[in-house]
Design an enzyme around this catalytic site. Sequence first.
Site, PDB file in Angstrom:
ATOM      1  N   ASN A   8     -81.837  13.270 -13.282  1.00  0.00           N
ATOM      2  CA  ASN A   8     -81.644  11.444 -13.374  1.00  0.00           C
ATOM      3  C   ASN A   8     -82.922  10.715 -12.969  1.00  0.00           C
ATOM      4  OD1 ASN A   8     -81.194  10.512 -11.046  1.00  0.00           O
ATOM      5  ND2 ASN A   8     -79.600  11.697  -9.356  1.00  0.00           N
ATOM      6  N   ASP A  10     -82.946   8.168 -11.341  1.00  0.00           N
ATOM      7  CA  ASP A  10     -82.814   7.267 -10.818  1.00  0.00           C
ATOM      8  C   ASP A  10     -84.285   6.605 -10.014  1.00  0.00           C
ATOM      9  OD1 ASP A  10     -80.075   6.958 -10.859  1.00  0.00           O
ATOM     10  OD2 ASP A  10     -80.044   8.009  -8.695  1.00  0.00           O
ATOM     11  N   HIS A  11     -85.434   7.616  -9.937  1.00  0.00           N
ATOM     12  CA  HIS A  11     -86.481   7.879  -9.123  1.00  0.00           C
ATOM     13  C   HIS A  11     -87.582   6.907 -10.376  1.00  0.00           C
ATOM     14  CE1 HIS A  11     -85.797   9.571  -5.865  1.00  0.00           C
ATOM     15  NE2 HIS A  11     -85.698  11.386  -6.481  1.00  0.00           N
ATOM     16  N   ARG A  19     -91.991  -2.873  -7.260  1.00  0.00           N
ATOM     17  CA  ARG A  19     -93.432  -4.190  -7.621  1.00  0.00           C
ATOM     18  C   ARG A  19     -91.430  -5.627  -8.371  1.00  0.00           C
ATOM     19  NH1 ARG A  19     -98.734  -4.669  -8.610  1.00  0.00           N
ATOM     20  NH2 ARG A  19     -98.721  -2.759  -6.937  1.00  0.00           N
ATOM     21  N   HIS A  44     -77.091   6.884 -10.636  1.00  0.00           N
ATOM     22  CA  HIS A  44     -76.739   6.610  -9.875  1.00  0.00           C
ATOM     23  C   HIS A  44     -76.727   4.499  -9.550  1.00  0.00           C
ATOM     24  CE1 HIS A  44     -75.708   7.186  -5.294  1.00  0.00           C
ATOM     25  NE2 HIS A  44     -74.108   6.030  -5.539  1.00  0.00           N
ATOM     26  N   ARG A  46     -76.258   1.854  -7.560  1.00  0.00           N
ATOM     27  CA  ARG A  46     -75.793   1.929  -6.012  1.00  0.00           C
ATOM     28  C   ARG A  46     -74.848   0.449  -5.499  1.00  0.00           C
ATOM     29  NH1 ARG A  46     -77.967   6.847  -2.778  1.00  0.00           N
ATOM     30  NH2 ARG A  46     -77.598   5.663  -0.421  1.00  0.00           N
ATOM     31  N   ARG A  50     -80.644  -1.126  -4.641  1.00  0.00           N
ATOM     32  CA  ARG A  50     -81.695  -0.277  -4.608  1.00  0.00           C
ATOM     33  C   ARG A  50     -83.184   0.536  -5.993  1.00  0.00           C
ATOM     34  NH1 ARG A  50     -81.524   4.325  -0.864  1.00  0.00           N
ATOM     35  NH2 ARG A  50     -79.662   2.798   0.835  1.00  0.00           N
ATOM     36  N   HIS A  51     -81.783   0.815  -7.000  1.00  0.00           N
ATOM     37  CA  HIS A  51     -83.033   2.015  -8.064  1.00  0.00           C
ATOM     38  C   HIS A  51     -81.886   1.389  -8.917  1.00  0.00           C
ATOM     39  CE1 HIS A  51     -80.024   4.807  -7.151  1.00  0.00           C
ATOM     40  NE2 HIS A  51     -80.847   5.292  -6.511  1.00  0.00           N
ATOM     41  N   GLU A  71     -73.229   8.099 -11.575  1.00  0.00           N
ATOM     42  CA  GLU A  71     -72.572   9.148  -9.727  1.00  0.00           C
ATOM     43  C   GLU A  71     -71.880   7.224  -9.171  1.00  0.00           C
ATOM     44  OE1 GLU A  71     -76.240  10.424  -8.164  1.00  0.00           O
ATOM     45  OE2 GLU A  71     -76.191  12.189  -9.259  1.00  0.00           O
ATOM     46  N   THR A 101     -81.597   9.413   0.521  1.00  0.00           N
ATOM     47  CA  THR A 101     -80.441   9.704  -0.127  1.00  0.00           C
ATOM     48  C   THR A 101     -79.615   9.897  -0.214  1.00  0.00           C
ATOM     49  OG1 THR A 101     -81.088  11.690  -2.435  1.00  0.00           O
ATOM     50  CG2 THR A 101     -81.646  11.877  -0.355  1.00  0.00           C
ATOM     51  N   THR A 102     -78.380  10.788  -0.948  1.00  0.00           N
ATOM     52  CA  THR A 102     -77.087  10.812  -1.023  1.00  0.00           C
ATOM     53  C   THR A 102     -77.088  11.995   0.599  1.00  0.00           C
ATOM     54  OG1 THR A 102     -76.506  10.048  -2.967  1.00  0.00           O
ATOM     55  CG2 THR A 102     -74.751  11.762  -1.646  1.00  0.00           C
ATOM     56  N   GLU A 152     -68.777  18.711  -8.486  1.00  0.00           N
ATOM     57  CA  GLU A 152     -70.638  19.196  -8.079  1.00  0.00           C
ATOM     58  C   GLU A 152     -71.064  19.793  -7.040  1.00  0.00           C
ATOM     59  OE1 GLU A 152     -73.146  16.572  -9.972  1.00  0.00           O
ATOM     60  OE2 GLU A 152     -74.950  16.725  -8.045  1.00  0.00           O
ATOM     61  N   HIS A 192     -79.134  18.584  -5.687  1.00  0.00           N
ATOM     62  CA  HIS A 192     -79.329  18.024  -5.056  1.00  0.00           C
ATOM     63  C   HIS A 192     -80.766  18.961  -4.465  1.00  0.00           C
ATOM     64  CE1 HIS A 192     -80.174  14.897  -1.651  1.00  0.00           C
ATOM     65  NE2 HIS A 192     -79.137  13.912  -2.161  1.00  0.00           N
ATOM     66  N   GLY A 193     -82.106  17.888  -4.489  1.00  0.00           N
ATOM     67  CA  GLY A 193     -83.227  18.732  -4.319  1.00  0.00           C
ATOM     68  C   GLY A 193     -83.151  20.590  -4.093  1.00  0.00           C
ATOM     69  N   GLY A 214     -83.153  15.362 -10.345  1.00  0.00           N
ATOM     70  CA  GLY A 214     -83.834  14.178 -10.669  1.00  0.00           C
ATOM     71  C   GLY A 214     -85.625  14.062  -9.701  1.00  0.00           C
ATOM     72  N   HIS A 215     -85.425  14.353  -8.584  1.00  0.00           N
ATOM     73  CA  HIS A 215     -86.390  14.058  -7.635  1.00  0.00           C
ATOM     74  C   HIS A 215     -87.820  15.349  -8.344  1.00  0.00           C
ATOM     75  CE1 HIS A 215     -89.103  12.546  -3.859  1.00  0.00           C
ATOM     76  NE2 HIS A 215     -89.189  13.841  -3.842  1.00  0.00           N
TER      77      HIS A 215
HETATM   78  N1  PXP Z   1     -76.468  15.462  -7.904  1.00  0.00           N
HETATM   79  C1  PXP Z   1     -75.739  14.318  -6.724  1.00  0.00           C
HETATM   80  C2  PXP Z   1     -74.248  14.013  -6.698  1.00  0.00           C
HETATM   81  C3  PXP Z   1     -76.928  13.282  -6.067  1.00  0.00           C
HETATM   82  O1  PXP Z   1     -76.999  12.300  -5.239  1.00  0.00           O
HETATM   83  C4  PXP Z   1     -78.388  13.325  -6.602  1.00  0.00           C
HETATM   84  C5  PXP Z   1     -79.401  12.946  -5.665  1.00  0.00           C
HETATM   85  O2  PXP Z   1     -79.458  11.849  -6.340  1.00  0.00           O
HETATM   86  C6  PXP Z   1     -78.741  14.501  -7.334  1.00  0.00           C
HETATM   87  C7  PXP Z   1     -77.978  15.225  -8.154  1.00  0.00           C
HETATM   88  C8  PXP Z   1     -80.354  14.708  -7.463  1.00  0.00           C
HETATM   89  O3  PXP Z   1     -81.002  14.992  -6.256  1.00  0.00           O
HETATM   90  P1  PXP Z   1     -82.144  15.734  -5.921  1.00  0.00           P
HETATM   91  O4  PXP Z   1     -83.103  13.780  -6.900  1.00  0.00           O
HETATM   92  O5  PXP Z   1     -82.699  15.720  -5.586  1.00  0.00           O
HETATM   93  O6  PXP Z   1     -82.591  16.202  -7.949  1.00  0.00           O
END
Ligand code: PXP
Length: 246
Positions: A8, A10-11, A19, A44, A46, A50-51, A71, A101-102, A152, A192-193, A214-215
Amino acid sequence: MAPRLGVNIDHVATIRQARGGNEPDPVWAAVVAEVGGADGITVHLREDRRHIQDRDLRLLRETVKVRLNLESSIDPAIVAIALETRPDQITFVPERRAEVTTEGGLDVIGQRDRVREAVERCHAANLEVSLFIDPDPEQVRASAALGVRAIELHTGRYADAHGEAERHHELAALTQAGQVAVALGLNLHAGHGLNYQNVGPVAQIEKMIELNIGHSIVSRAVFVGLERAVREMKGCLDRSRIVRFD
Ligand code: PXP
């Protein structure tokens, strides 16, 4: 086989938006993630942009060679963009404007008609659909009833668990929901996480075929570069087939 890794990005776009300029470019990030071994790129779009921006999605559709997973909320305007873009997979997620976040999975039971409408629009266009839900067998069953390809499982509670007992409890919930999904013929994804320390047991859930992360990858990339950060996460997934975590 180890689950495939959806990175992911997005970050990367979040840093760019800080910026308002044009760097770092998530399109470039996707190329580097692919070189590092990503099996998929996840973004994603959104509602508040935002990103990830519409331009990113357009260019990613043209350049990503692995699976592109979009997403999206079930909002009809965003679904229309998804239909136009034609990602390899669309994952419906809940979306609240104020969230960082979600938070939590899609309430397929509570919003059945709205979810069904979004899913049917995608199916009519021959798009693969996944639903991002909490590890709750009833949500899994409600998802299967809509005829989607995959679910998921939201791994946030597992990732945030304090102590071994709580972590085991959350892992058991994921495993059980996963079993229900597989028995109903759904493809099993999670995310997620997840990070380099906690991903192993989730990757080992039977028939887990995709993890979206992602993160932790983008955080590690700050220190070691994105290509290496992705390669190291791929290594974690591959090792999960060899080492037993329990
Ligand atoms: N899966 C879904 C559906 C998400 O919404 C996210 C966060 O955008 C992720 C996975 C990835 O989560 P993380 O950035 O915490 O790894």
